[in-house]
Enzyme design. Structure first.
Site, mmCIF file in Angstrom:
data_model
loop_
_atom_site.group_PDB
_atom_site.id
_atom_site.type_symbol
_atom_site.label_atom_id
_atom_site.label_comp_id
_atom_site.label_asym_id
_atom_site.label_seq_id
_atom_site.Cartn_x
_atom_site.Cartn_y
_atom_site.Cartn_z
ATOM 1 N N SER A 1 -4.429 78.498 -61.421
ATOM 2 C CA SER A 1 -4.862 79.788 -62.073
ATOM 3 C C SER A 1 -3.615 80.065 -63.153
ATOM 4 O O SER A 1 -2.587 80.130 -62.822
ATOM 5 C CB SER A 1 -5.189 80.651 -61.207
HETATM 6 N N1 SAM Z 1 -4.848 78.770 -55.493
HETATM 7 C C1 SAM Z 1 -4.667 77.585 -56.244
HETATM 8 C C2 SAM Z 1 -3.086 77.479 -56.788
HETATM 9 O O1 SAM Z 1 -2.456 78.179 -56.669
HETATM 10 O O2 SAM Z 1 -3.157 76.174 -57.507
HETATM 11 C C3 SAM Z 1 -5.673 77.232 -57.347
HETATM 12 C C4 SAM Z 1 -6.962 76.972 -56.723
HETATM 13 S S1 SAM Z 1 -8.063 76.143 -57.728
HETATM 14 C C5 SAM Z 1 -8.685 77.560 -58.995
HETATM 15 C C6 SAM Z 1 -9.614 76.270 -56.517
HETATM 16 C C7 SAM Z 1 -9.486 75.275 -55.577
HETATM 17 O O3 SAM Z 1 -10.331 75.656 -54.513
HETATM 18 C C8 SAM Z 1 -9.543 74.067 -55.758
HETATM 19 O O4 SAM Z 1 -8.597 73.064 -55.615
HETATM 20 C C9 SAM Z 1 -10.813 73.352 -55.059
HETATM 21 O O5 SAM Z 1 -10.821 71.996 -54.680
HETATM 22 C C10 SAM Z 1 -10.947 74.292 -54.046
HETATM 23 N N2 SAM Z 1 -12.182 74.683 -53.098
HETATM 24 C C11 SAM Z 1 -13.227 74.796 -53.653
HETATM 25 N N3 SAM Z 1 -14.306 74.844 -52.798
HETATM 26 C C12 SAM Z 1 -13.427 74.877 -51.670
HETATM 27 C C13 SAM Z 1 -13.999 74.944 -50.262
HETATM 28 N N4 SAM Z 1 -15.005 75.211 -49.829
HETATM 29 N N5 SAM Z 1 -12.914 74.733 -49.290
HETATM 30 C C14 SAM Z 1 -11.694 74.783 -49.628
HETATM 31 N N6 SAM Z 1 -11.266 74.350 -50.776
HETATM 32 C C15 SAM Z 1 -11.926 74.605 -51.797
#
Ligand code: SAM
Length: 219
Positions: free
Chosen positions: A52
């Site tokens: 992000s």
């Molecule tokens: N917080 C992260 C960082 O600091 O880099 C950014 C996260 S990215 C915007 C969103 C993440 O949520 C992705 O890696 C995606 O695979 C994960 N995601 C989506 N649905 C999910 C779920 N049900 N459980 C765990 N992770 C999930």
């Protein structure tokens, strides 16, 4: 990054600002994008996901009102950057990622920074939280949910704070939820665009695969 993008846009929590000054963001971006590590934007990472924008990480962290020792659940480990920021403040973090390769890379980076004693990285669907480890004083969902996930809300401690982008896969509102007994007060906190939360408490796989409007990169 800290002065212009964060303090200049109203981030006031000194612990958040200090943590974001301390965590080397270049460790969390793909090697071919190193020169953009401190840019004012989200960047693509492996598995079609993203790290992000710094401002969004700061905003979500500030809304949690983090403090040393606070128990925080993060859903969506991604690169591991947000978990590193929370742990640098002293929070005890459980972070869940559905892509095993992202979780492994994030855990290696957190180990390199000596933060793994504060962070537990798990692989799985975090959209229903971790009832066995609840309650949490803070929960950050770093992927877009169709509605405030009821299961996550219920895993907040009294006075606990949940931050989650809520809306369609194309556009969301950042929502802060604060628990008071069985009441949950909601505070809309601005528009944002995240990759979808995929799972039982989020979007279905097919809905999540829809291409974003205008080909925009999601945060
Ligand atoms: N917080 C992260 C960082 O600091 O880099 C950014 C996260 S990215 C915007 C969103 C993440 O949520 C992705 O890696 C995606 O695979 C994960 N995601 C989506 N649905 C999910 C779920 N049900 N459980 C765990 N992770 C999930």
């Amino acid at each position: 990054m800290v002065e212009r993008q964060l303090r200049g846009r109203g981030i006031r929590n000194e612990a958040v600002l200090a943590a974001m000054a301390a965590v080397p963001r270049e460790l969390f971006v793909p090697s071919d994008l190193l020169k953009y590590a401190y840019g004012d934007e989200a960047l693509p990472i492996e598995a079609g996901q993203s790290i992000s924008q710094p401002y969004i990480v700061a905003q979500m962290t500030e809304l949690l009102e983090p403090r040393p020792g606070m128990r925080v659940l993060e859903v969506g480990t991604g690169s591991g950057y947000q978990a590193a920021v929370l742990a640098t403040i002293g929070c005890r973090v459980i972070t869940i990622e559905r892509h095993a390769e992202l979780a492994a890379t994030a855990a290696a980076r957190l180990a390199q920074l000596g933060l793994l004693d504060l962070v537990r990285v798990e692989v799985g669907d975090g959209s229903l939280g971790r009832p066995d480890d609840a309650p949490f004083e803070g929960i950050a969902v770093t992927a877009a949910a169709p509605a405030v996930p009821v299961a996550l809300r219920g895993q907040l401690a009294e006075g606990g704070r949940l931050v989650v982008p809520v809306g369609s896969p194309d556009l969301q509102e950042m929502v802060l939820v604060v628990r008071h007994g069985e009441d949950y007060e909601e505070f809309p906190s601005g528009a944002c665009v995240f990759v979808p939360l995929v799972g039982a408490g989020g979007f279905g796989e097919r809905e999540a695969r829809r291409r974003p409007l205008f080909g925009r990169l999601r945060l």
